[in-house]
Design a protein around this motif. Structure first.
Motif, short mmCIF file in Angstrom:
data_model
loop_
_atom_site.label_atom_id
_atom_site.label_comp_id
_atom_site.label_asym_id
_atom_site.label_seq_id
_atom_site.Cartn_x
_atom_site.Cartn_y
_atom_site.Cartn_z
N PRO A 34 40.45 8.86 58.48
CA PRO A 34 40.18 10.23 58.95
C PRO A 34 38.84 10.34 59.65
O PRO A 34 37.91 9.58 59.35
CB PRO A 34 40.17 11.05 57.65
N ARG A 35 38.77 11.28 60.59
CA ARG A 35 37.52 11.57 61.27
C ARG A 35 36.43 11.90 60.24
O ARG A 35 36.70 12.58 59.25
CB ARG A 35 37.77 12.77 62.18
N GLY A 36 35.22 11.41 60.50
CA GLY A 36 34.09 11.72 59.61
C GLY A 36 33.93 10.75 58.46
O GLY A 36 32.97 10.86 57.69
N THR A 37 34.85 9.78 58.33
CA THR A 37 34.76 8.82 57.23
C THR A 37 33.59 7.86 57.43
O THR A 37 33.39 7.35 58.54
CB THR A 37 36.06 7.98 57.15
N ARG A 38 32.84 7.62 56.36
CA ARG A 38 31.85 6.54 56.39
C ARG A 38 32.60 5.24 56.14
O ARG A 38 33.04 4.98 55.02
CB ARG A 38 30.81 6.74 55.30
N ILE A 39 32.72 4.42 57.16
CA ILE A 39 33.58 3.23 57.06
C ILE A 39 32.87 2.09 56.35
O ILE A 39 33.44 1.42 55.49
CB ILE A 39 34.07 2.81 58.45
N ILE A 40 31.62 1.86 56.72
CA ILE A 40 30.85 0.80 56.06
C ILE A 40 29.37 1.06 56.32
O ILE A 40 29.00 1.67 57.33
CB ILE A 40 31.28 -0.60 56.58
N GLU A 41 28.55 0.58 55.41
CA GLU A 41 27.10 0.70 55.61
C GLU A 41 26.63 -0.46 56.48
O GLU A 41 27.09 -1.59 56.34
CB GLU A 41 26.37 0.67 54.26
N TYR A 42 25.72 -0.16 57.40
CA TYR A 42 25.04 -1.21 58.16
C TYR A 42 23.78 -1.55 57.38
O TYR A 42 22.82 -0.79 57.35
CB TYR A 42 24.69 -0.73 59.57
N THR A 43 23.82 -2.70 56.71
CA THR A 43 22.73 -3.03 55.81
C THR A 43 21.92 -4.21 56.34
O THR A 43 22.21 -4.71 57.43
CB THR A 43 23.29 -3.30 54.39
N GLY A 44 20.94 -4.64 55.60
CA GLY A 44 20.13 -5.77 56.04
C GLY A 44 18.77 -5.75 55.39
O GLY A 44 18.55 -5.07 54.40
N GLU A 45 17.88 -6.49 56.02
CA GLU A 45 16.54 -6.60 55.49
C GLU A 45 15.68 -5.47 56.05
O GLU A 45 15.67 -5.24 57.26
CB GLU A 45 15.97 -7.94 55.99
N ARG A 46 14.96 -4.77 55.20
CA ARG A 46 14.05 -3.73 55.67
C ARG A 46 12.73 -4.36 56.06
O ARG A 46 12.11 -5.04 55.26
CB ARG A 46 13.83 -2.69 54.57
N ILE A 47 12.33 -4.13 57.30
CA ILE A 47 11.09 -4.74 57.79
C ILE A 47 10.23 -3.68 58.47
O ILE A 47 10.77 -2.67 58.95
CB ILE A 47 11.39 -5.90 58.78
N ASP A 48 8.91 -3.92 58.51
CA ASP A 48 8.06 -2.96 59.22
C ASP A 48 8.07 -3.28 60.71
O ASP A 48 8.62 -4.28 61.14
CB ASP A 48 6.64 -2.93 58.62
N LYS A 49 7.44 -2.40 61.50
CA LYS A 49 7.52 -2.52 62.96
C LYS A 49 6.90 -3.82 63.47
O LYS A 49 7.41 -4.43 64.40
CB LYS A 49 6.83 -1.33 63.62
N ASP A 50 5.78 -4.25 62.85
CA ASP A 50 5.16 -5.50 63.30
C ASP A 50 6.13 -6.66 63.17
O ASP A 50 6.28 -7.47 64.08
CB ASP A 50 3.89 -5.79 62.48
N GLU A 51 6.78 -6.73 62.02
CA GLU A 51 7.76 -7.79 61.79
C GLU A 51 8.93 -7.61 62.76
O GLU A 51 9.48 -8.59 63.27
CB GLU A 51 8.23 -7.75 60.33
N GLY A 52 9.29 -6.37 63.03
CA GLY A 52 10.37 -6.08 63.99
C GLY A 52 10.04 -6.62 65.37
O GLY A 52 10.87 -7.25 66.01
#
Ligand SMILES: [Zn+2]
Length: 174
Positions: free
Chosen positions: A36-54
């Motif tokens: 259905p419209r509006g469904t959260r299909i999956i989370e986009y996950t990963g490592e949280r990094i700060d901008k410098d590391e980005g």
């Protein structure tokens, strides 16, 4: 106390979609049932990094791409301080392809990124969203999404006119 075995996180799963080979690029995610419209299909996950590391990882990515390696951008801008680097094995959503006419969008909800259905999606349909790449360096990211209005490159929707404009300019000079 953390457990002694440093087990890697298990790959994320969706009750709505699964990974299969894609005609767009490599692997993709496909609806396994009507979504259905509006469904959260999956989370986009990963490592949280700060901008410098980005920035540091973006530099590495560009060098890797220049050598003919994987040039895909997996970094998600969460806010002005934090990025999510989704280039990790447990982030199943990294397989989702870009489309110029996507059936999903990414949404940030309380510090987490979700891939959300923009409309009803039929079983078997490939799940796609707009990667929202900037126009700069667009030539590094050709698009093969097959949409009628495909821009030919992976560029965020509001900037696609610039790609078409550049192509028209090049045509005139020929
Ligand atoms: Zn396209």
């Amino acid at each position: 106390m953390p457990s002694a075995s440093k087990a890697r996180p298990k790959p994320t799963e969706s009750q709505w979609a699964a990974v299969r080979g894609s005609r767009i690029h490599g692997k993709g995610m496909f609806a396994t049932r009507s979504i259905p419209r509006g469904t959260r299909i999956i989370e986009y996950t990963g490592e949280r990094i700060d901008k410098d590391e980005g920035f540091r990882r973006e530099e590495l990515r560009r060098r890797r791409a220049a050598r003919g390696g994987d040039g895909c951008i997996y970094t998600f801008e969460l806010n002005s301080r934090t990025d999510i680097d989704g280039r990790v094995l447990w982030n199943t959503a990294r397989y989702i392809n870009h489309s110029c006419e996507p059936n999903c969008e990414s949404q940030i909800v309380r510090g987490r990124v979700w891939i959300v259905a923009l409309r009803r999606i039929d079983p078997g349909e490939e799940i796609t969203y707009d990667y929202y790449y900037d126009y700069a360096h667009y030539r590094e990211h050709p698009c093969r999404c097959g949409a009628r209005k495909c821009a030919g490159y992976i560029v965020k929707a509001p900037q696609r006119w610039r790609v078409r404009h550049a192509a028209a300019e090049a045509g005139r000079k020929r």
